[in-house]
Write a protein that holds these residues in place. Structure first.
Motif, short mmCIF file in Angstrom:
data_model
loop_
_atom_site.label_atom_id
_atom_site.label_comp_id
_atom_site.label_asym_id
_atom_site.label_seq_id
_atom_site.Cartn_x
_atom_site.Cartn_y
_atom_site.Cartn_z
N ARG B 168 0.86 -1.19 0.00
CA ARG B 168 0.00 0.00 0.00
C ARG B 168 0.89 1.23 0.00
O ARG B 168 1.69 1.44 0.91
CB ARG B 168 -0.92 0.01 1.24
CG ARG B 168 -1.78 -1.23 1.35
CD ARG B 168 -2.68 -1.47 0.14
NE ARG B 168 -3.68 -0.45 -0.05
CZ ARG B 168 -4.88 -0.67 -0.57
NH1 ARG B 168 -5.22 -1.89 -0.94
NH2 ARG B 168 -5.71 0.32 -0.75
N HIS B 169 0.72 2.07 -1.02
CA HIS B 169 1.67 3.15 -1.21
C HIS B 169 1.43 4.35 -0.32
O HIS B 169 2.23 5.28 -0.30
CB HIS B 169 1.70 3.55 -2.68
CG HIS B 169 2.26 2.46 -3.53
ND1 HIS B 169 3.55 2.00 -3.37
CD2 HIS B 169 1.72 1.71 -4.50
CE1 HIS B 169 3.76 1.01 -4.21
NE2 HIS B 169 2.67 0.81 -4.90
N ASP B 170 0.31 4.35 0.43
CA ASP B 170 0.17 5.42 1.42
C ASP B 170 1.05 5.11 2.63
O ASP B 170 1.34 5.99 3.44
CB ASP B 170 -1.30 5.56 1.85
CG ASP B 170 -1.95 4.23 2.21
OD1 ASP B 170 -1.39 3.18 1.84
OD2 ASP B 170 -3.00 4.24 2.86
N TYR B 198 -0.03 -0.49 -8.75
CA TYR B 198 -0.58 -1.75 -8.23
C TYR B 198 -0.66 -2.80 -9.32
O TYR B 198 -0.78 -2.47 -10.51
CB TYR B 198 -1.98 -1.50 -7.62
CG TYR B 198 -1.92 -0.66 -6.37
CD1 TYR B 198 -1.68 -1.24 -5.12
CD2 TYR B 198 -2.07 0.71 -6.44
CE1 TYR B 198 -1.60 -0.46 -3.98
CE2 TYR B 198 -2.00 1.50 -5.30
CZ TYR B 198 -1.76 0.90 -4.07
OH TYR B 198 -1.68 1.66 -2.94
#
Lengths: 434, 206
Positions: B168-170, B198
């Motif tokens: 998850r790139h957050d 993704y």
């Protein structure tokens, strides 16, 4: 409607097959009668690429400012403020990644591996400090590098390290750079990132061992100024060489050295070269013989270095996952081990031929072997050159900041009485004695 | 040989008195230094040119290829973050909405219900909601998911494989060397372009 098949699934299904069976349509998605709508899978967006360029811009500004403060303004306090800013921005805000030190490996990998595309921002992170060093000396180390900054803040009771010890310990940095380049070139690992001692502090989380190592370095750093920069930093090794030929450089005195010796002990990093007395004639002759012997010894040192590291190449090549996997598969095939690992199961699940894996591993081993030979020869040569350097005496009339070793922190400025004259804090009285 | 020359070289008496070298005079040392500097600059330019010829202007981020991932569990423990950046993702379109969900329930679950003793997820991150007989919806509470992949393994083994792990790139710090990638036994981690960060699982039914 009820799918009976579901209930007769063997209860022992925890003995999972490890093959990545994906997208297998065992149970067709149902047709809902209640008007149920499929929820959408949400994905958090990635940090936008533009931020990378903001980082590069900040790096550029910090380098320019640092160079200006060190060379023109000569203001230690301002340099200190910039150091704190860099620590906060590149360290705690950007979490210390990507940094110029680690970017070296990306460049090396991109150089040797055509399929690896290095992001342009990373190239700039690697390149900008080098170019600035070529012109202004190591102003990157002074106040921009977050790893340098965190150590610079803890230099409280610096003690002098003997020259021979400093020189010997610095070999570690060369070796570290050599191994890092070798492992990056073969695509094995990025060890500079893996063993970055301070990045755990920046992230406020991380591997415990690294955290302890970083803590130790900081404690040592209270007494021995910036131990990582001086004895370990692989990028520092490159900066040292470039700084030797920099266009401008840090000068302890703003105009001329009056040999007052006040700055002698001001450098916590042992980077001030004292002015030398005249050299006795008999020392001179002895040194000449020693120099001749050392020059003859150079090739011997290089070859023995190569032999020494050739022995470690097997160990080095195991840094590559493919070599480790091939090793494991070989052990399993030959019946030496009974159990399996996640990696070996995953490999067998792919159904790739084992011979192909062996061939790949052998190829990596060959490359690492050759690389470690070169590395060993280089290290041997380096030891020889260092010995030569210490048997050559240079005549020096001034107290000077060492071109290679000076980290441009600006601590020595205030020790120079000429600086006080420049700042008009004292009058030209000292000049009168001359 | 200029090293030996270095020994013999003694500063002239004139130089000792006047220590500052005039700026416009080019001496041997300064000339050599200039040449070496030029060489370094050219070398750096060459290196940059060679390397950036193939460089993407876009940055890249780490991602897991779900087709290669074996859900070994390293993602939960090897991330530099205390709570891993890897989380489970549910591709609803692939889900069979089974009552006996092998990604949700323990292998020998006594009852097919939401009892904690029956749940496979060690953190209770999957919510089971009744939709209509006999279908149940499974939703992942990302704040609870630790990315251990137990549910992924269960779903892959006997279900449709609609659960899979993604970075998850957050949360991901985008480390230069990903610690999980270094520990990944199947080599499922790779760098992908930031514009497509993704790798969603393909919907299986044709």
């Amino acid at each position: 409607m009820k799918r009976i098949g579901l209930l007769i699934i063997p209860a022992v299904f925890f003995l999972f097959l490890s093959e990545p069976v994906s997208g297998v349509e065992r149970f067709p998605p149902p047709d809902f009668e209640s008007g149920y709508e499929l929820p959408q899978t949400t994905y958090a967006p990635a940090r936008r690429g533009v931020y990378e360029y903001i980082d590069v811009a900040v790096l550029l500004c910090a380098l320019s400012l640092s160079s200006y403060l060190v060379l023109v303004k000569r203001d230690r306090r301002a340099i200190f403020v910039l150091t704190v800013f860099s620590l906060l921005y590149f360290g705690f805000w950007r979490k210390g990644c990507v940094c110029a030190i680690g970017a070296t490996q990306n460049i090396v990998l991109a150089f040797f591996d055509n399929s690896y595309a290095v992001p342009f921002a990373v190239v700039l992170f690697f390149l900008l400090p080098l170019v600035f060093t070529l012109f202004f000396g190591r102003t990157f180390c002074a106040a921009v590098c977050p790893l340098g900054a965190i150590q610079d803040l803890v230099v409280l009771k610096p003690t002098a390290v003997p020259l021979w010890l400093e020189s010997a310990l610095r070999l570690l940095a060369y070796l570290y750079l050599g191994i890092a380049v070798l492992l990056a070139a073969t695509g094995s690992a990025f060890i500079i990132c893996r063993y970055d001692p301070f990045v755990s502090f920046f992230r406020l989380t991380g591997n415990l061992n690294i955290l302890i190592a970083g803590g130790c370095l900081l404690v040592i750093g209270v007494f021995i100024g910036r131990p990582y920069c001086r004895f370990l930093c692989p990028y520092g090794v490159i900066l040292r060489q470039l700084s030797r030929v920099s266009q401008w450089r840090v000068k302890i005195t703003p105009d001329e050295c009056i040999n007052c010796r006040l700055c002698e002990d001001s450098c916590p990093f042992g980077a001030i070269n004292k002015s030398t007395a005249d050299w006795p004639r008999r020392d001179y002759n002895k040194s000449k013989t020693r120099l001749a012997i050392l020059i003859i010894l150079l090739p011997v040192l290089a070859v023995s270095g190569a032999f020494a590291t050739a022995a470690t190449s097997g160990w080095l090549s195991r840094a590559h996952p493919t070599v480790r996997l091939a090793d494991r598969i070989y052990l399993e095939q030959s019946g030496n081990v009974k159990d399996t690992t996640d990696a070996s199961l995953a490999f067998r699940g792919t159904g790739k031929p084992i011979d192909q894996l062996y061939a790949q591993a052998a190829n990596i081993q060959d490359k690492t072997g050759f690389g470690s030979l070169v590395l060993g020869a280089f290290m041997g040569l380096l030891v020889g050159l260092k010995l030569i350097k210490h048997s050559v005496r240079r005549h020096r009339t001034d107290y000077e900041a060492d071109r290679a070793g000076c980290l441009a922190c600006g601590r020595c400025f205030q020790y120079c009485p000429r600086e006080h004259v420049r700042l008009k804090k004292i009058k030209e009285a000292i000049q009168g004695n001359k | 040989m200029w090293i030996t020359a270095g020994i013999i070289r003694r500063a002239s008496s004139e130089e000792q008195v006047k220590m500052k070298e005039p700026k416009d005079i080019i001496n041997r040392r300064r000339f050599l230094r200039g040449c070496i500097r030029g060489g370094f600059l050219a070398g750096l330019a060459g290196l940059t040119g060679g390397v950036t010829g193939r460089a993407k202007s876009q940055n890249t981020v780490w991602q897991i290829d779900p087709e290669i991932c074996i859900a070994c569990g390293n993602c939960a423990t090897h991330c530099v973050l205390e709570e891993s950046a890897v989380k489970c993702v549910h591709a609803y379109a692939m889900c069979g909405y089974c009552d006996l969900c092998t990604g949700y329930l323990m292998p020998e679950a006594k009852q097919l219900d939401t009892g904690a003793e029956n749940e496979l997820c060690p953190n209770g991150a999957i919510k089971r909601t009744f939709v209509e007989d006999p279908y149940y919806e499974y939703t992942i509470d990302e704040s609870l998911c630790i990315g251990c992949g137990k549910c992924v393994k269960g779903c892959n083994a006997f279900g449709n494989g609609s659960l899979f792990l993604q970075v998850r790139h957050d949360r991901c710090l985008n480390c230069n060397e990903c610690s999980i990638a270094a520990a990944c036994p199947s080599g499922a981690f790779k760098r992908v372009d930031i514009s497509e960060p993704y790798i969603p699982k393909k919907v299986g039914h044709a």
